[in-house]
Motif scaffolding. Structure first.
Motif, PDB file in Angstrom:
ATOM      1  N   UNK A   1       0.690  -1.089  -0.138  1.00  0.00           N
ATOM      2  CA  UNK A   1       0.077   0.122  -0.204  1.00  0.00           C
ATOM      3  C   UNK A   1       0.928   1.208  -0.073  1.00  0.00           C
ATOM      4  N   UNK A   2       0.218   2.289  -0.572  1.00  0.00           N
ATOM      5  CA  UNK A   2       1.081   3.484  -0.775  1.00  0.00           C
ATOM      6  C   UNK A   2       1.004   4.288   0.731  1.00  0.00           C
ATOM      7  N   UNK A   3       2.027   4.692   1.181  1.00  0.00           N
ATOM      8  CA  UNK A   3       1.917   5.695   2.444  1.00  0.00           C
ATOM      9  C   UNK A   3       2.788   7.024   2.333  1.00  0.00           C
ATOM     10  N   UNK A   4       2.421   7.753   3.219  1.00  0.00           N
ATOM     11  CA  UNK A   4       3.338   8.854   3.342  1.00  0.00           C
ATOM     12  C   UNK A   4       4.470   8.737   4.550  1.00  0.00           C
ATOM     13  N   UNK A   5       5.703   9.545   4.153  1.00  0.00           N
ATOM     14  CA  UNK A   5       6.680   9.298   5.061  1.00  0.00           C
ATOM     15  C   UNK A   5       6.384  10.228   6.138  1.00  0.00           C
TER      16      UNK A   5
END
Lengths: 198, 228
Positions: B224-228
């Motif tokens: 899944x795409x996530x923010x850092x």
């Protein structure tokens, strides 16, 4: 039962002892014991070289493959589980897999020539080598005899020559699904025969 | 669980090396969770070895010295059947650190040119067994998607990257290079789908990509795409 052990009992005892020796050696190789590794090499290289020769058919390539195999054995010995596998089966499987990888890399894009693979001439059991596993060998021979010759050769060509379904389909001018279902049926038949449920 | 004839044949196919890469990935995954299947696979190796007599022959005497010189000081403890992978020892934590580092390195030039830092999105695209893994980071401002393959093996097939947003529909982002990091420009129409929570997936496909934009291979890695 005789007081004097017969030849096959002695052979079985020898085979068990060999199994223990090799399992111990592999365990020590797993923790980086170079002496144990040399012992293992002295003890098994002729057998594993035989595997490489069976796959490559010439000494040069077979020796390169054997070197690959022993480097892999050095690095992976810790994964050997003596309760789950016999040491020689494990060593042969590692060697065979490395050799097939090399064979496939070499033959990438080459036209498939199944002649050598399917024209296996000598499969007669060597009585002396098989003394310890005489009964197993008999069962195996009987079960192979019950397979269609072509199917038995397909299975050998896959394992020992790295042939894929696609290779076999092309070489036989047969649709891939047909080859696949033939081999799957042959595998199931062979297995039931070997495990005595047929 | 009792093995069916189908299971027996599949274990045999796996041992014989007859399965294509995608099928082999699925079958290997079963070995981890099904002891009977794993035992059957091991038995097939023994059966094949027993199928013919291997004549023993001594290799040349010089070979031992070569092997002795080539082995490392200590075994590397490779524990799976795949090729040796430099990144194999990465734990989830160090993987995350590497992901951030890779992202920071990639952002470096922008830091000086753009005072407004873009919100970089990241994803760790992996398989459950940790075999296939790829790091991805995406800059929504520019549509630049960096793909960093760590260990990705699709055999005779080629890896295709998909984005699956909330609607569950897989949309192709094209083929990726399994051998080295590469920068892709995501087409304008696709950009709205790349946001936090959307899923990247990788499937093995024939050369040139899945025919008709429909995946033919199983998902071998996802994240899944996530923010850092």
């Amino acid at each position: 039962m005789n007081a004097q052990p017969d030849a096959s009992q002695m052979a079985i005892a020898r085979a068990n002892r060999e199994r223990e020796l090799l399992s111990d050696a592999l365990a020590r190789v797993g923790i980086g014991d170079r002496k144990a590794f040399e012992f293992l090499y002295r003890r098994t290289s002729a057998k594993l070289f035989g595997v490489c020769l069976r796959i490559f058919g010439n000494r040069n390539e077979a020796e390169e493959a054997l070197q690959d195999a022993y480097l892999t054995i050095w690095n992976r010995a810790a994964a050997f589980d003596r309760d789950k596998a016999s040491p020689i089966s494990w060593l042969v499987a590692v060697t065979r897999n490395k050799a097939i990888d090399r064979l496939r890399a070499r033959d990438k894009g080459k036209a498939v020539d199944l002649d050598e693979a399917l024209g296996i001439a000598d499969t007669s059991p060597n009585a002396e080598a098989r003394l310890a596993e005489k009964d197993d060998a008999k069962v195996m021979d009987r079960c192979i005899d019950r397979l269609d010759d072509r199917d038995a050769n397909f299975i050998r060509a896959a394992f020992w020559n790295g042939r894929t379904y696609a290779d076999l389909a092309v070489a036989e001018s047969t649709p891939l699904p047909t080859i696949k279902s033939r081999i799957r049926r042959a595998l199931i038949k062979l297995r039931h025969c070997l495990e005595g449920s047929e | 669980m009792r093995l069916t004839d189908d299971d027996i044949a599949t274990a045999g196919e796996l041992a014989l090396g007859l399965l294509d890469k995608a099928e082999a990935v699925q079958a290997r995954a079963r070995m981890a969770s099904e002891p009977n299947f794993a035992a059957e696979h091991a038995k097939w190796n023994d059966r094949m070895v027993a199928m013919e007599v291997i004549e023993e022959e001594a290799p040349s005497p010089a070979l031992w010295a070569k092997i002795d010189a080539a082995i490392s000081e200590k075994p590397r403890q490779d524990n799976n059947g795949g090729n040796v992978r430099i990144w194999q020892g990465l734990t989830a934590a160090s993987f995350a650190i590497m992901l951030v580092l890779a992202t920071m390195l990639w952002r470096q030039p922008e830091v000086t040119s753009a005072p407004q830092q873009p919100q970089i999105l990241v994803a760790a695209i992996g398989a459950e067994d940790g075999r296939e893994s790829v790091a991805a980071n995406y800059n929504p401002q520019t549509g630049a998607l960096q793909i960093i393959p760590i260990s990705l093996e699709t055999g005779k097939l080629y890896p295709e990257l998909w984005i699956i947003p909330e609607d569950g529909i897989a949309r192709s982002l094209g083929m990726i290079d399994p051998s080295k990091p590469a920068l892709h420009s995501v087409p304008e129409a696709m950009r709205p789908h790349l946001h936090k929570g959307a899923l990247f997936a990788i499937t093995p496909e024939p050369e040139g990509g899945a025919p008709g934009g429909k995946a033919t291979g199983p998902v071998i890695a996802k994240g899944a795409i996530d923010t850092i």
